[in-house]
Design a protein around this motif. Structure first.
Motif, PDB file in Angstrom:
ATOM      1  N   THR A 162      -1.259  59.563  -8.316  1.00  0.00           N
ATOM      2  CA  THR A 162       0.099  59.399  -8.815  1.00  0.00           C
ATOM      3  C   THR A 162       0.311  57.958  -9.257  1.00  0.00           C
ATOM      4  O   THR A 162      -0.352  57.036  -8.768  1.00  0.00           O
ATOM      5  N   LEU A 163       1.269  57.753 -10.157  1.00  0.00           N
ATOM      6  CA  LEU A 163       1.562  56.398 -10.620  1.00  0.00           C
ATOM      7  C   LEU A 163       2.171  55.550  -9.516  1.00  0.00           C
ATOM      8  O   LEU A 163       2.038  54.326  -9.533  1.00  0.00           O
ATOM      9  N   LEU A 164       2.842  56.168  -8.554  1.00  0.00           N
ATOM     10  CA  LEU A 164       3.344  55.407  -7.407  1.00  0.00           C
ATOM     11  C   LEU A 164       2.203  54.706  -6.676  1.00  0.00           C
ATOM     12  O   LEU A 164       2.364  53.602  -6.157  1.00  0.00           O
ATOM     13  N   GLU A 165       1.058  55.356  -6.637  1.00  0.00           N
ATOM     14  CA  GLU A 165      -0.105  54.799  -5.960  1.00  0.00           C
ATOM     15  C   GLU A 165      -0.946  53.907  -6.877  1.00  0.00           C
ATOM     16  O   GLU A 165      -1.617  52.992  -6.412  1.00  0.00           O
ATOM     17  N   MET A 166      -0.910  54.181  -8.166  1.00  0.00           N
ATOM     18  CA  MET A 166      -1.832  53.525  -9.101  1.00  0.00           C
ATOM     19  C   MET A 166      -1.246  52.318  -9.822  1.00  0.00           C
ATOM     20  O   MET A 166      -1.989  51.412 -10.213  1.00  0.00           O
ATOM     21  N   GLU A 167       0.076  52.275 -10.017  1.00  0.00           N
ATOM     22  CA  GLU A 167       0.657  51.174 -10.794  1.00  0.00           C
ATOM     23  C   GLU A 167       1.041  50.016  -9.882  1.00  0.00           C
ATOM     24  O   GLU A 167       1.745  50.201  -8.889  1.00  0.00           O
ATOM     25  N   THR A 168       0.577  48.823 -10.242  1.00  0.00           N
ATOM     26  CA  THR A 168       0.857  47.621  -9.459  1.00  0.00           C
ATOM     27  C   THR A 168       1.350  46.508 -10.372  1.00  0.00           C
ATOM     28  O   THR A 168       1.040  46.477 -11.563  1.00  0.00           O
ATOM     29  N   PRO A 169       2.103  45.553  -9.823  1.00  0.00           N
ATOM     30  CA  PRO A 169       2.571  44.444 -10.651  1.00  0.00           C
ATOM     31  C   PRO A 169       1.433  43.456 -10.955  1.00  0.00           C
ATOM     32  O   PRO A 169       0.493  43.295 -10.172  1.00  0.00           O
ATOM     33  N   PHE A 170       1.555  42.813 -12.079  1.00  0.00           N
ATOM     34  CA  PHE A 170       0.727  41.652 -12.408  1.00  0.00           C
ATOM     35  C   PHE A 170       1.669  40.609 -12.989  1.00  0.00           C
ATOM     36  O   PHE A 170       2.308  40.836 -14.016  1.00  0.00           O
ATOM     37  N   ILE A 171       1.785  39.484 -12.287  1.00  0.00           N
ATOM     38  CA  ILE A 171       2.673  38.398 -12.708  1.00  0.00           C
ATOM     39  C   ILE A 171       1.836  37.140 -12.837  1.00  0.00           C
ATOM     40  O   ILE A 171       1.066  36.806 -11.930  1.00  0.00           O
ATOM     41  N   ILE A 172       1.973  36.447 -13.945  1.00  0.00           N
ATOM     42  CA  ILE A 172       1.232  35.215 -14.174  1.00  0.00           C
ATOM     43  C   ILE A 172       2.209  34.152 -14.662  1.00  0.00           C
ATOM     44  O   ILE A 172       3.042  34.411 -15.526  1.00  0.00           O
ATOM     45  N   TYR A 173       2.094  32.951 -14.091  1.00  0.00           N
ATOM     46  CA  TYR A 173       3.141  31.944 -14.274  1.00  0.00           C
ATOM     47  C   TYR A 173       2.524  30.557 -14.152  1.00  0.00           C
ATOM     48  O   TYR A 173       1.638  30.323 -13.325  1.00  0.00           O
ATOM     49  N   GLY A 174       2.967  29.650 -14.976  1.00  0.00           N
ATOM     50  CA  GLY A 174       2.499  28.272 -14.828  1.00  0.00           C
ATOM     51  C   GLY A 174       2.060  27.652 -16.131  1.00  0.00           C
ATOM     52  O   GLY A 174       2.521  28.028 -17.217  1.00  0.00           O
ATOM     53  N   ALA A 218       0.874  18.774  -3.202  1.00  0.00           N
ATOM     54  CA  ALA A 218      -0.482  18.316  -3.486  1.00  0.00           C
ATOM     55  C   ALA A 218      -0.592  17.612  -4.831  1.00  0.00           C
ATOM     56  O   ALA A 218      -1.642  17.045  -5.149  1.00  0.00           O
ATOM     57  N   GLY A 219       0.476  17.670  -5.628  1.00  0.00           N
ATOM     58  CA  GLY A 219       0.470  17.016  -6.926  1.00  0.00           C
ATOM     59  C   GLY A 219      -0.276  17.778  -8.005  1.00  0.00           C
ATOM     60  O   GLY A 219      -0.665  17.194  -9.026  1.00  0.00           O
ATOM     61  N   ILE A 220      -0.458  19.115  -7.818  1.00  0.00           N
ATOM     62  CA  ILE A 220      -1.194  19.896  -8.820  1.00  0.00           C
ATOM     63  C   ILE A 220      -0.341  20.981  -9.475  1.00  0.00           C
ATOM     64  O   ILE A 220      -0.839  21.738 -10.314  1.00  0.00           O
ATOM     65  N   PHE A 221       0.922  21.059  -9.122  1.00  0.00           N
ATOM     66  CA  PHE A 221       1.769  22.137  -9.622  1.00  0.00           C
ATOM     67  C   PHE A 221       1.766  22.213 -11.147  1.00  0.00           C
ATOM     68  O   PHE A 221       1.664  23.303 -11.725  1.00  0.00           O
ATOM     69  N   GLU A 222       1.851  21.086 -11.810  1.00  0.00           N
ATOM     70  CA  GLU A 222       1.949  21.075 -13.271  1.00  0.00           C
ATOM     71  C   GLU A 222       0.683  21.586 -13.938  1.00  0.00           C
ATOM     72  O   GLU A 222       0.709  21.957 -15.122  1.00  0.00           O
ATOM     73  N   ASN A 223      -0.433  21.598 -13.225  1.00  0.00           N
ATOM     74  CA  ASN A 223      -1.701  22.065 -13.790  1.00  0.00           C
ATOM     75  C   ASN A 223      -2.174  23.368 -13.150  1.00  0.00           C
ATOM     76  O   ASN A 223      -3.357  23.690 -13.208  1.00  0.00           O
ATOM     77  N   THR A 224      -1.230  24.108 -12.563  1.00  0.00           N
ATOM     78  CA  THR A 224      -1.589  25.321 -11.840  1.00  0.00           C
ATOM     79  C   THR A 224      -1.051  26.560 -12.538  1.00  0.00           C
ATOM     80  O   THR A 224       0.074  26.570 -13.042  1.00  0.00           O
ATOM     81  N   ILE A 225      -1.881  27.600 -12.559  1.00  0.00           N
ATOM     82  CA  ILE A 225      -1.452  28.931 -12.970  1.00  0.00           C
ATOM     83  C   ILE A 225      -1.454  29.813 -11.729  1.00  0.00           C
ATOM     84  O   ILE A 225      -2.430  29.855 -10.980  1.00  0.00           O
ATOM     85  N   PHE A 226      -0.345  30.500 -11.504  1.00  0.00           N
ATOM     86  CA  PHE A 226      -0.196  31.396 -10.354  1.00  0.00           C
ATOM     87  C   PHE A 226      -0.286  32.845 -10.828  1.00  0.00           C
ATOM     88  O   PHE A 226       0.302  33.206 -11.857  1.00  0.00           O
ATOM     89  N   ILE A 227      -0.998  33.647 -10.080  1.00  0.00           N
ATOM     90  CA  ILE A 227      -1.079  35.082 -10.334  1.00  0.00           C
ATOM     91  C   ILE A 227      -0.686  35.802  -9.048  1.00  0.00           C
ATOM     92  O   ILE A 227      -1.173  35.478  -7.965  1.00  0.00           O
TER      93      ILE A 227
END
Length: 302
Positions: free
Chosen positions: A243-255, A218-227
């Motif tokens: 429990t932390l197994l149930e409560m802890e989740t990943p958060f990844i942010i990139y771009g 789409a030509g927007i990759f360079e202006n995109t932030i992914f979460i």
């Protein structure tokens, strides 16, 4: 005096146009993976796209859900920037608040990230597409350009990704969330931390790669932030506990503008996701929100 007035008017006009342009040029894609526990990330080997985003972006494996650690409650907190006691969704499948929301907007719903983006930048193109239809009751659908639920997704696992690819290429959205249910389904059917569970994570990773490719097409990759993030984790064949197994989740942010290879050390809660997205768009956050933007992920910020 007239000259000064003209200059001030020009500055105001220019500032307004710059803000509008900045929103149109900014793109945020949120990929929500229901039931994806943070414990699984070090154990998962067939997730090259997710690992690449962690290597070249910022992440934490310690974002905590609100209680209880189940779906509607945490999807609401993720999009609403607030805790259960404020937005009022208190059950796994809440469709309306069991506790009256602390405040509501003109559409009668607690303000979400979609709400404030629409109110401050009505020209923004937005979407929320999902496999679990429960999410549509939590996001202020009237403030969103396109809301779509994939019916019977288990018989068409690629459908949401296909919709996402077509939509990104056609509309180049400013903010879109694509919410998958496959990992959570595997957790309930086969159990967390099982081969089937990791197969579902690997499948989700392939969808992540396809969505990233769609932004390039789409030509927007360079202006995109992914979460990429999740509502909750789990253990055995369930979730909802403390429990932390149930409560802890990943958060990844990139771009665009995101630090590379940065491990987030800030304490992060589910409601901080909406606040961080609001920060990207320079939005004024509602007083009722308790979420705080994780500013340390941005280049030049601490």
């Amino acid at each position: 005096m007239k000259q000064l007035f003209f200059i001030l008017a020009l500055l105001l006009a220019t500032g307004g146009s710059v803000m509008a342009k900045s929103v149109k040029k900014q793109h945020v894609i949120l990929i929500g993976l229901d039931g994806w526990g943070a414990y699984s990330v070090p154990k998962a080997h067939d997730i090259p796209n997710i690992k690449n985003m962690m290597e070249h972006g910022a992440y934490t494996l310690m974002k905590r859900s609100v209680l209880e650690s189940s779906s509607a409650i945490n999807w609401a907190s993720m999009f609403n920037g607030a805790c259960t006691e404020q937005h009022g969704y208190t059950e796994w499948g809440s469709r309306t608040p069991e506790i009256p929301s602390a405040i509501v907007n003109s559409r009668g719903i607690f303000p979400t990230i979609y709400s404030i983006l629409y109110e401050q930048h009505p020209e923004a193109e937005t979407a929320c597409m999902m496999e679990w239809d429960g999410i549509k009751y939590l996001v202020d659908s009237l403030a969103i350009s396109r809301v779509e639920v994939v019916a019977d997704y288990l018989n068409n696992l690629d459908k949401l990704t296909e919709l996402a690819e077509d939509y990104i290429k056609e509309k180049r959205p400013n903010f879109a969330a694509f919410c998958y249910d496959g990992i959570d389904h595997a957790g309930h059917e086969s159990g967390h931390d099982t081969p089937a569970y990791y197969d579902a994570i690997a499948r989700a990773d392939r969808y992540v790669g396809r969505i990233i490719q769609a932004t390039k097409d789409a030509g927007i990759f360079e202006n995109t932030i992914f979460i990429i993030t999740s509502d909750h984790g789990g253990k055995e064949k369930g979730h909802g506990g403390k429990t932390l197994l149930e409560m802890e989740t990943p958060f990844i942010i990139y771009g665009k503008g995101i630090k590379e290879g940065y491990q987030i050390t800030d304490v992060m809660m589910q409601f901080d996701v909406a606040a961080t997205i609001a920060e990207i768009f320079h939005l004024k956050r509602p007083q009722a929100w308790r979420g705080q933007p994780i500013t340390s992920v941005f280049k030049g910020r601490r």
